[in-house]
Write a protein that holds these residues in place. Structure first.
Motif, PDB file in Angstrom:
ATOM      1  N   LYS A 210      -2.794  -0.823  11.868  1.00 36.64           N
ATOM      2  CA  LYS A 210      -2.311   0.622  11.585  1.00 36.64           C
ATOM      3  C   LYS A 210      -2.975   1.699  12.324  1.00 36.64           C
ATOM      4  CE  LYS A 210       0.643  -0.261   7.590  1.00 36.64           C
ATOM      5  NZ  LYS A 210       1.021   0.161   6.103  1.00 36.64           N
TER       6      LYS A 210
ATOM      7  N   ARG B 195       4.845 -13.060 -10.741  1.00 35.55           N
ATOM      8  CA  ARG B 195       5.185 -12.737  -9.440  1.00 35.55           C
ATOM      9  C   ARG B 195       4.047 -12.212  -8.658  1.00 35.55           C
ATOM     10  NH1 ARG B 195      10.639 -11.286  -7.421  1.00 35.55           N
ATOM     11  NH2 ARG B 195       9.629 -10.312  -5.675  1.00 35.55           N
TER      12      ARG B 195
ATOM     13  N   TRP C 223      -3.262   6.513   9.962  1.00 39.22           N
ATOM     14  CA  TRP C 223      -2.566   5.891   8.628  1.00 39.22           C
ATOM     15  C   TRP C 223      -3.783   6.016   7.413  1.00 39.22           C
ATOM     16  CZ3 TRP C 223       1.355   4.372   6.238  1.00 39.22           C
ATOM     17  CH2 TRP C 223       1.464   3.680   4.861  1.00 39.22           C
TER      18      TRP C 223
ATOM     19  N   GLY D 233      12.208  -4.603   2.954  1.00 41.09           N
ATOM     20  CA  GLY D 233      11.676  -6.065   2.654  1.00 41.09           C
ATOM     21  C   GLY D 233      12.419  -6.662   1.656  1.00 41.09           C
ATOM     22  N   ARG D 234      12.800  -5.857   0.630  1.00 42.00           N
ATOM     23  CA  ARG D 234      13.686  -6.725  -0.387  1.00 42.00           C
ATOM     24  C   ARG D 234      14.907  -7.029  -0.184  1.00 42.00           C
ATOM     25  NH1 ARG D 234       9.883  -3.823  -3.526  1.00 42.00           N
ATOM     26  NH2 ARG D 234      11.249  -1.852  -3.466  1.00 42.00           N
TER      27      ARG D 234
ATOM     28  N   GLU E 135       7.796 -13.818   2.582  1.00 41.64           N
ATOM     29  CA  GLU E 135       6.703 -13.091   3.447  1.00 41.64           C
ATOM     30  C   GLU E 135       5.334 -13.038   2.754  1.00 41.64           C
ATOM     31  OE1 GLU E 135       4.255  -9.555   4.036  1.00 41.64           O
ATOM     32  OE2 GLU E 135       5.416  -9.874   2.276  1.00 41.64           O
TER      33      GLU E 135
ATOM     34  N   SER F 242       6.312   1.288  10.199  1.00 41.36           N
ATOM     35  CA  SER F 242       6.215   0.458  11.383  1.00 41.36           C
ATOM     36  C   SER F 242       6.579   1.273  12.575  1.00 41.36           C
ATOM     37  CB  SER F 242       7.437  -0.707  11.472  1.00 41.36           C
ATOM     38  OG  SER F 242       6.768  -1.612  10.415  1.00 41.36           O
TER      39      SER F 242
ATOM     40  N   HIS G 215       9.309   0.980   3.078  1.00 44.46           N
ATOM     41  CA  HIS G 215       9.125  -0.532   3.442  1.00 44.46           C
ATOM     42  C   HIS G 215       9.487  -1.708   2.537  1.00 44.46           C
ATOM     43  CE1 HIS G 215       6.694  -3.727   5.583  1.00 44.46           C
ATOM     44  NE2 HIS G 215       6.200  -3.793   4.255  1.00 44.46           N
TER      45      HIS G 215
ATOM     46  N   ILE H  89       0.657 -11.046   8.985  1.00 44.80           N
ATOM     47  CA  ILE H  89       1.932 -11.221   8.137  1.00 44.80           C
ATOM     48  C   ILE H  89       2.425 -12.805   8.633  1.00 44.80           C
ATOM     49  CG2 ILE H  89       4.396 -10.390   8.205  1.00 44.80           C
ATOM     50  CD1 ILE H  89       2.025  -8.469   7.462  1.00 44.80           C
TER      51      ILE H  89
ATOM     52  N   SER I 131      -1.450  -5.014  -2.417  1.00 47.63           N
ATOM     53  CA  SER I 131      -2.309  -3.867  -2.627  1.00 47.63           C
ATOM     54  C   SER I 131      -1.300  -2.963  -3.609  1.00 47.63           C
ATOM     55  CB  SER I 131      -2.330  -3.036  -1.264  1.00 47.63           C
ATOM     56  OG  SER I 131      -1.039  -3.056  -0.524  1.00 47.63           O
TER      57      SER I 131
ATOM     58  N   MET J  46       5.605   3.309   1.927  1.00 45.47           N
ATOM     59  CA  MET J  46       5.407   1.906   1.545  1.00 45.47           C
ATOM     60  C   MET J  46       6.640   1.607   0.675  1.00 45.47           C
ATOM     61  SD  MET J  46       3.165   0.361   3.301  1.00 45.47           S
ATOM     62  CE  MET J  46       3.118  -0.918   2.582  1.00 45.47           C
TER      63      MET J  46
ATOM     64  N   PHE K 148       0.933  -4.285  16.985  1.00 48.43           N
ATOM     65  CA  PHE K 148       1.041  -5.469  16.622  1.00 48.43           C
ATOM     66  C   PHE K 148       0.570  -6.360  17.681  1.00 48.43           C
ATOM     67  CE2 PHE K 148       4.489  -3.162  14.793  1.00 48.43           C
ATOM     68  CZ  PHE K 148       4.843  -3.819  13.622  1.00 48.43           C
TER      69      PHE K 148
ATOM     70  N   TRP L 108      -4.289  -6.832   9.453  1.00 47.12           N
ATOM     71  CA  TRP L 108      -3.327  -7.549   8.371  1.00 47.12           C
ATOM     72  C   TRP L 108      -2.828  -8.879   9.145  1.00 47.12           C
ATOM     73  CZ3 TRP L 108      -3.109  -2.421   8.048  1.00 47.12           C
ATOM     74  CH2 TRP L 108      -3.185  -1.759   6.532  1.00 47.12           C
TER      75      TRP L 108
ATOM     76  N   MET M 155      12.450  -3.267  10.567  1.00 48.22           N
ATOM     77  CA  MET M 155      11.317  -2.468  10.227  1.00 48.22           C
ATOM     78  C   MET M 155      10.808  -1.759  11.357  1.00 48.22           C
ATOM     79  SD  MET M 155       9.268  -4.782   7.571  1.00 48.22           S
ATOM     80  CE  MET M 155       9.919  -5.167   5.981  1.00 48.22           C
TER      81      MET M 155
ATOM     82  N   TYR N 234       2.088 -13.344  12.885  1.00 46.10           N
ATOM     83  CA  TYR N 234       1.739 -12.118  13.773  1.00 46.10           C
ATOM     84  C   TYR N 234       0.692 -11.194  12.899  1.00 46.10           C
ATOM     85  CZ  TYR N 234       5.688  -9.423  11.812  1.00 46.10           C
ATOM     86  OH  TYR N 234       6.171  -8.648  11.106  1.00 46.10           O
TER      87      TYR N 234
HETATM   88  O1  76R Z   1       6.946  -3.394  -3.842  1.00 48.91           O
HETATM   89  C1  76R Z   1       6.836  -2.597  -2.821  1.00 48.91           C
HETATM   90  O2  76R Z   1       7.876  -1.629  -2.944  1.00 48.91           O
HETATM   91  C2  76R Z   1       6.187  -2.677  -1.799  1.00 48.91           C
HETATM   92  C3  76R Z   1       5.615  -4.299  -2.127  1.00 48.91           C
HETATM   93  C4  76R Z   1       5.033  -4.274  -0.316  1.00 48.91           C
HETATM   94  C5  76R Z   1       3.535  -4.003   0.028  1.00 48.91           C
HETATM   95  C6  76R Z   1       2.412  -3.289  -0.694  1.00 48.91           C
HETATM   96  C7  76R Z   1       5.477  -4.897   0.775  1.00 48.91           C
HETATM   97  C8  76R Z   1       6.836  -5.581   0.602  1.00 48.91           C
HETATM   98  N1  76R Z   1       4.651  -5.205   1.734  1.00 48.91           N
HETATM   99  C9  76R Z   1       3.524  -4.321   1.243  1.00 48.91           C
HETATM  100  C10 76R Z   1       2.315  -4.158   2.256  1.00 48.91           C
HETATM  101 MN1  76R Z   1       5.048  -5.644   3.474  1.00 48.91          MN
HETATM  102  N2  76R Z   1       5.426  -6.325   5.652  1.00 48.91           N
HETATM  103  C11 76R Z   1       4.867  -6.257   6.567  1.00 48.91           C
HETATM  104  C12 76R Z   1       5.560  -6.556   7.585  1.00 48.91           C
HETATM  105  O3  76R Z   1       6.831  -6.188  11.423  1.00 48.91           O
HETATM  106  C13 76R Z   1       6.803  -5.216  10.939  1.00 48.91           C
HETATM  107  O4  76R Z   1       7.159  -4.013  11.113  1.00 48.91           O
HETATM  108  C14 76R Z   1       5.698  -5.133   9.470  1.00 48.91           C
HETATM  109  C15 76R Z   1       5.366  -6.517   9.104  1.00 48.91           C
HETATM  110  C16 76R Z   1       6.746  -7.253   7.352  1.00 48.91           C
HETATM  111  C17 76R Z   1       7.707  -7.908   7.832  1.00 48.91           C
HETATM  112  C18 76R Z   1       6.808  -7.297   5.854  1.00 48.91           C
HETATM  113  C19 76R Z   1       7.702  -7.466   4.892  1.00 48.91           C
HETATM  114  N3  76R Z   1       3.228  -4.834   4.317  1.00 48.91           N
HETATM  115  C20 76R Z   1       2.320  -4.349   3.642  1.00 48.91           C
HETATM  116  C21 76R Z   1       1.214  -4.123   4.587  1.00 48.91           C
HETATM  117  C22 76R Z   1      -0.130  -3.672   3.778  1.00 48.91           C
HETATM  118  C23 76R Z   1       0.196  -2.319   4.011  1.00 48.91           C
HETATM  119  C24 76R Z   1      -1.332  -1.209   3.445  1.00 48.91           C
HETATM  120  O5  76R Z   1      -1.795  -1.563   2.760  1.00 48.91           O
HETATM  121  O6  76R Z   1      -1.310  -0.407   4.400  1.00 48.91           O
HETATM  122  C25 76R Z   1       1.562  -4.537   5.730  1.00 48.91           C
HETATM  123  C26 76R Z   1       0.731  -4.560   6.849  1.00 48.91           C
HETATM  124  C27 76R Z   1       3.012  -4.925   5.711  1.00 48.91           C
HETATM  125  C28 76R Z   1       3.702  -5.610   6.646  1.00 48.91           C
HETATM  126  N4  76R Z   1       6.965  -6.404   2.952  1.00 48.91           N
HETATM  127  C29 76R Z   1       7.498  -6.377   1.731  1.00 48.91           C
HETATM  128  C30 76R Z   1       7.798  -7.252   3.540  1.00 48.91           C
HETATM  129  C31 76R Z   1       8.607  -7.873   2.645  1.00 48.91           C
HETATM  130  C32 76R Z   1       9.830  -8.801   3.272  1.00 48.91           C
HETATM  131  C33 76R Z   1       8.478  -7.014   1.399  1.00 48.91           C
HETATM  132  C34 76R Z   1       9.409  -7.490   0.256  1.00 48.91           C
HETATM  133  C35 76R Z   1       8.775  -8.498  -0.528  1.00 48.91           C
HETATM  134  C36 76R Z   1       8.969  -8.633  -2.040  1.00 48.91           C
HETATM  135  O7  76R Z   1       8.998  -7.684  -2.723  1.00 48.91           O
HETATM  136  O8  76R Z   1       8.831  -9.796  -2.448  1.00 48.91           O
END
Ligand code: 76R
Length: 251
Positions: free
Chosen positions: A152, A130, A160, A179-180, A188, A226, A175, A203, A119, A172, A232, A201, A220, A148
């Motif tokens: 939202k 990438r 949400w 993640g990074r 992921e 989250s 988030h 994951i 997204s 986000m 979940f 979704w 998270m 899992y």
């Molecule tokens: O670029 C950015 O800053 C954000 C990129 C990004 C998006 C858009 C991103 C990065 N995620 C995105 C979307 Mn995520 N993600 C989860 C979980 O357990 C939990 O609390 C949540 C489960 C994990 C572990 C995770 C990991 N992500 C999403 C979405 C869709 C949201 C929407 O559209 O509303 C969900 C449901 C979700 C959930 N996320 C990352 C990670 C990790 C490790 C990253 C960094 C990955 C990277 O940049 O290579």
């Protein structure tokens, strides 16, 4: 007109879809398996391995991908993840599995249909390697896998989908920052399942260090998106099955 500069931004964020996905777990009926003759077992395992080898060949050629893990706990024994260009092909892989001899001892214990989703909360170029790698991933062969489904929240106050676009973008970003931090230890994958399955979704996390799943999910939980909105489903974790460990499992 979508994208017109003076119009309000649409509420739904633009998503890009990649390969179609099936996560499935199966319980192995070992009692039944062991009641088969050695010859029957050998033939069934060989046929199953041929099925895996065909998936592996396509994976190597980057035409599709898959992963096979030994599920922990009592949620099943096999955790299979299939990625294919179309839903028809995902179905075909499932059907082929069902027609194998070994399927007589497999009982499906869960299934989740979705599609790889990226997204664009953050602006990016769809052609960037990438992004392409995220849409059509070559699933890495890391020791552990965690899957899992999640959704939202849509409750008064914390909905949400009623939250302002800029506000969602801010959350986000936070988030993504968390993640990074795990970039070097966790791979992921996000799949979208709106209209396809019972959660919004899926994951999928992969790592050589299983404790990192606990770390990222825990960290998270404190992050706003989250903490406030995350709902979940059932978590499944498993260990990599290669040729040797697959043989051992069915020994
Ligand atoms: O670029 C950015 O800053 C954000 C990129 C990004 C998006 C858009 C991103 C990065 N995620 C995105 C979307 Mn995520 N993600 C989860 C979980 O357990 C939990 O609390 C949540 C489960 C994990 C572990 C995770 C990991 N992500 C999403 C979405 C869709 C949201 C929407 O559209 O509303 C969900 C449901 C979700 C959930 N996320 C990352 C990670 C990790 C490790 C990253 C960094 C990955 C990277 O940049 O290579």
């Amino acid at each position: 007109m979508p994208g017109a500069a003076n119009e309000e931004q649409p509420k739904a964020v633009l998503t890009y879809e990649g390969w179609f996905s099936l996560h499935a777990t199966y319980r192995i009926n070992f009692q039944m398996w062991q009641s088969w003759t050695v010859t029957e077992r050998k033939a069934a395992l060989l046929e199953f391995k041929r099925f895996i080898a065909d998936l592996e060949k396509e994976h190597e050629a980057h035409k599709s991908s898959y992963a096979l893990y030994n599920a922990s706990g009592e949620k099943g024994d096999l955790l299979l993840w299939i990625l294919q260009p179309t839903l028809e092909e995902v179905n075909a892989v499932k059907t082929r599995l069902h027609k194998l001899k070994i399927a007589a001892v497999l009982e499906a214990t869960s299934s989740f249909v979705s599609v790889i989703e990226v997204s664009n909360y953050m602006q990016f170029d769809i052609n960037h390697p990438r992004v392409q790698e995220r849409l059509y991933p070559k699933i890495p062969r890391l020791r552990y896998m965690c899957f899992y489904p999640m959704s939202k929240k849509r409750e008064q106050g914390d909905n949400w989908f009623m939250t302002d676009r800029a506000e969602r973008g801010r959350m986000m970003r936070s988030h993504g920052q968390i993640g990074r931090k795990y970039e070097d230890v966790i791979k992921e994958f996000t799949t979208g399942a709106c209209g396809l399955d019972d959660w919004e979704w899926g994951i999928t996390l992969m790592s050589d260090d299983v404790v990192q799943f606990k770390k990222i999910v825990y960290e998270m939980r404190f992050d706003e998106v989250s903490a406030r909105f995350g709902l979940f489903g059932s978590f499944t974790v498993g260990t990599l099955l290669d040729d040797q460990s697959l043989t051992a499992l069915f020994a």
